[in-house]
Design a protein around this motif. Structure first.
Motif, PDB file in Angstrom:
ATOM      1  N   PHE A 141     -12.194  17.527 -11.278  1.00  0.00           N
ATOM      2  CA  PHE A 141     -12.267  16.084 -11.467  1.00  0.00           C
ATOM      3  C   PHE A 141     -11.177  15.820 -12.743  1.00  0.00           C
ATOM      4  CE2 PHE A 141     -16.323  16.254  -9.029  1.00  0.00           C
ATOM      5  CZ  PHE A 141     -16.136  15.349  -8.300  1.00  0.00           C
TER       6      PHE A 141
ATOM      7  N   ILE B  71     -13.220  19.057 -15.089  1.00  0.00           N
ATOM      8  CA  ILE B  71     -14.323  19.729 -14.758  1.00  0.00           C
ATOM      9  C   ILE B  71     -13.930  20.335 -13.408  1.00  0.00           C
ATOM     10  CG2 ILE B  71     -16.652  19.268 -13.839  1.00  0.00           C
ATOM     11  CD1 ILE B  71     -16.673  16.944 -15.876  1.00  0.00           C
TER      12      ILE B  71
ATOM     13  N   ALA C 259     -15.457  21.397 -10.568  1.00  0.00           N
ATOM     14  CA  ALA C 259     -16.777  21.232  -9.546  1.00  0.00           C
ATOM     15  C   ALA C 259     -16.730  22.377  -8.325  1.00  0.00           C
ATOM     16  CB  ALA C 259     -16.925  19.625  -9.082  1.00  0.00           C
TER      17      ALA C 259
ATOM     18  N   PRO D 128     -28.785  24.488  -9.035  1.00  0.00           N
ATOM     19  CA  PRO D 128     -29.091  23.658 -10.087  1.00  0.00           C
ATOM     20  C   PRO D 128     -28.374  22.408 -10.024  1.00  0.00           C
ATOM     21  CG  PRO D 128     -28.076  25.686 -11.000  1.00  0.00           C
ATOM     22  CD  PRO D 128     -28.200  25.894  -9.453  1.00  0.00           C
ATOM     23  N   SER D 129     -28.682  21.602 -10.695  1.00  0.00           N
ATOM     24  CA  SER D 129     -28.143  20.208 -10.909  1.00  0.00           C
ATOM     25  C   SER D 129     -26.632  20.370 -11.510  1.00  0.00           C
ATOM     26  CB  SER D 129     -29.081  19.305 -11.924  1.00  0.00           C
ATOM     27  OG  SER D 129     -28.263  18.118 -12.003  1.00  0.00           O
ATOM     28  N   GLY D 130     -25.585  19.929 -10.937  1.00  0.00           N
ATOM     29  CA  GLY D 130     -24.197  19.930 -11.459  1.00  0.00           C
ATOM     30  C   GLY D 130     -23.635  21.122 -11.242  1.00  0.00           C
ATOM     31  N   SER D 131     -24.293  21.988  -9.755  1.00  0.00           N
ATOM     32  CA  SER D 131     -23.624  23.204  -9.278  1.00  0.00           C
ATOM     33  C   SER D 131     -22.628  23.019  -8.532  1.00  0.00           C
ATOM     34  CB  SER D 131     -24.804  24.184  -8.871  1.00  0.00           C
ATOM     35  OG  SER D 131     -25.325  23.723  -7.866  1.00  0.00           O
ATOM     36  N   GLY D 132     -22.262  21.551  -7.948  1.00  0.00           N
ATOM     37  CA  GLY D 132     -21.278  21.149  -7.048  1.00  0.00           C
ATOM     38  C   GLY D 132     -21.659  20.827  -5.542  1.00  0.00           C
ATOM     39  N   LYS D 133     -23.010  20.751  -5.409  1.00  0.00           N
ATOM     40  CA  LYS D 133     -23.571  20.684  -4.000  1.00  0.00           C
ATOM     41  C   LYS D 133     -23.000  19.457  -3.606  1.00  0.00           C
ATOM     42  CE  LYS D 133     -27.698  20.847  -5.632  1.00  0.00           C
ATOM     43  NZ  LYS D 133     -27.762  20.824  -7.202  1.00  0.00           N
ATOM     44  N   SER D 134     -23.357  18.324  -4.092  1.00  0.00           N
ATOM     45  CA  SER D 134     -22.728  17.024  -3.664  1.00  0.00           C
ATOM     46  C   SER D 134     -21.340  16.869  -3.454  1.00  0.00           C
ATOM     47  CB  SER D 134     -23.313  15.681  -4.792  1.00  0.00           C
ATOM     48  OG  SER D 134     -24.627  15.731  -4.580  1.00  0.00           O
ATOM     49  N   THR D 135     -20.656  17.328  -4.537  1.00  0.00           N
ATOM     50  CA  THR D 135     -19.048  17.537  -4.389  1.00  0.00           C
ATOM     51  C   THR D 135     -18.889  18.346  -3.169  1.00  0.00           C
ATOM     52  OG1 THR D 135     -18.890  17.488  -6.728  1.00  0.00           O
ATOM     53  CG2 THR D 135     -17.041  18.203  -5.420  1.00  0.00           C
TER      54      THR D 135
HETATM   55  P1  ADP Z   1     -24.767  18.751  -7.934  1.00  0.00           P
HETATM   56  O1  ADP Z   1     -24.733  17.849  -6.613  1.00  0.00           O
HETATM   57  O2  ADP Z   1     -24.766  20.199  -7.553  1.00  0.00           O
HETATM   58  O3  ADP Z   1     -25.710  18.381  -8.906  1.00  0.00           O
HETATM   59  P2  ADP Z   1     -22.012  17.763  -8.322  1.00  0.00           P
HETATM   60  O4  ADP Z   1     -21.447  18.082  -7.253  1.00  0.00           O
HETATM   61  O5  ADP Z   1     -22.701  16.202  -8.286  1.00  0.00           O
HETATM   62  O6  ADP Z   1     -23.415  18.481  -8.504  1.00  0.00           O
HETATM   63  O7  ADP Z   1     -21.296  17.968  -9.769  1.00  0.00           O
HETATM   64  C1  ADP Z   1     -20.534  19.067  -9.905  1.00  0.00           C
HETATM   65  C2  ADP Z   1     -19.839  19.130 -11.265  1.00  0.00           C
HETATM   66  O8  ADP Z   1     -19.016  18.058 -11.078  1.00  0.00           O
HETATM   67  C3  ADP Z   1     -20.738  18.522 -12.503  1.00  0.00           C
HETATM   68  O9  ADP Z   1     -20.337  19.066 -13.600  1.00  0.00           O
HETATM   69  C4  ADP Z   1     -20.640  16.926 -12.299  1.00  0.00           C
HETATM   70  O10 ADP Z   1     -20.649  16.452 -13.906  1.00  0.00           O
HETATM   71  C5  ADP Z   1     -19.106  16.652 -12.053  1.00  0.00           C
HETATM   72  N1  ADP Z   1     -18.759  15.466 -11.358  1.00  0.00           N
HETATM   73  C6  ADP Z   1     -19.313  15.073 -10.064  1.00  0.00           C
HETATM   74  N2  ADP Z   1     -18.776  13.875  -9.770  1.00  0.00           N
HETATM   75  C7  ADP Z   1     -17.704  13.795 -10.684  1.00  0.00           C
HETATM   76  C8  ADP Z   1     -16.945  12.503 -10.934  1.00  0.00           C
HETATM   77  N3  ADP Z   1     -16.950  11.578 -10.112  1.00  0.00           N
HETATM   78  N4  ADP Z   1     -15.911  12.786 -12.007  1.00  0.00           N
HETATM   79  C9  ADP Z   1     -16.209  13.590 -12.958  1.00  0.00           C
HETATM   80  N5  ADP Z   1     -17.058  14.721 -12.720  1.00  0.00           N
HETATM   81  C10 ADP Z   1     -17.773  14.586 -11.729  1.00  0.00           C
END
Ligand code: ADP
Ligand code: MG
Length: 246
Positions: A15, A19, A21, A40-47
């Motif tokens: 990002f 970051i 991701a 865990p939260s922030g591990s990149g699952k949603s990304t």
């Molecule tokens: P999870 O779904 O596992 O909680 P995310 O995929 O949402 O994790 O996020 C992975 C990392 O990318 C985190 O450090 C998050 O802060 C960062 N991140 C997610 N979306 C964005 C964005 N739009 N801009 C900047 N950083 C992002």
């Protein structure tokens, strides 16, 4: 061997702001397979799943769905290939101005896949499957969260996607509604729908997943059968995660 339905190789996502991701993620998913993504939260699952659906651009590597590249392509091509990929979000994201039937039939009609009557027949079949046959004319705001999420699943299925992605589909629900959504997901899994599910529902992971992947800090740290993952996790980070949630 049959070609995997989804082929992700050396996928990277950085990002703005630096970051990282996703780091060199490799993952293949066979047709009919159910993969649960933990971490865990922030591990990149949603990304990860947003990249598969083209909701995020990628900064390296490739994603193929049924042999077709879905990342790093033109908007025009993307609009076509993303029809293969259905997505269910945490917050349902239904269209508030449409009733239940309207929500489910909109995309197939817009895409020219089905005419109105056919789309409505299919929507009724799907509503019946998720136990909402009596709700077709209901405004979505009149439904409970669990009902709305079941409609969102119907909406995604109406496009007949090759794979269905779920991002924490039960996390926004009151506890008494989690079961009805998981029951629908289990049924889809049994019917052979290819699914990638980000969820914290360990019971679902144990009973419905063919494979569990555990992510931490943008990497796939462990990939295993649910049996092996929950009873004998190999990676130190997986063990710590399981200790924390148990
Ligand atoms: P999870 O779904 O596992 O909680 P995310 O995929 O949402 O994790 O996020 C992975 C990392 O990318 C985190 O450090 C998050 O802060 C960062 N991140 C997610 N979306 C964005 C964005 N739009 N801009 C900047 N950083 C992002
Ligand atoms: Mg997330």
């Amino acid at each position: 061997m049959e070609r995997p339905l989804i082929e992700i190789s050396a996928l990277n996502k950085e990002f703005r702001g630096g970051i990282q991701a996703l780091r060199d993620v490799d993952l293949t998913v066979a047709s009919g397979e159910v993969v649960v993504v933990l971490g865990p939260s922030g591990s990149g699952k949603s990304t990860l799943i947003r990249c598969i659906n083209g909701l995020e651009t990628t900064t390296g590597g490739s994603i193929r769905v049924d042999g077709q590249q879905v990342n790093g392509i033109s908007q025009r091509r993307w609009r076509k290939v993303r029809l293969n990929v259905g997505m269910v979000f945490q917050n349902y994201a239904l269209f508030p101005h449409l009733n239940v039937l309207g929500n489910i039939t909109l995309a197939p009609r817009r895409a020219g896949i089905m005419r109105r009557a056919e789309a409505e027949d299919e929507a009724r079949r799907l509503l019946d499957m998720v136990g909402l046959a009596d709700k077709e004319t209901a405004p979505v705001a009149s439904l409970s969260g669990g009902q709305q999420q079941r409609v969102a699943i119907c909406r995604a299925l109406a496009m007949q996607p090759k794979v269905l992605l779920f991002d924490e589909p039960t996390s926004a629900l009151d506890p008494e509604m989690v079961g009805e959504v998981l029951a629908v997901m289990k049924r889809l899994a049994q019917e052979g729908i290819t699914m990638i599910c980000v969820t914290h529902e360990m019971g679902f992971a144990r009973s419905a997943a063919d494979r569990v992947i555990f992510m931490d800090q943008g990497e796939i740290v462990e990939m295993a059968s649910p049996d092996n993952f929950f009873t004998a996790p190999k990676a130190e980070r997986s063990r710590r995660f399981l200790e924390l949630i148990s």
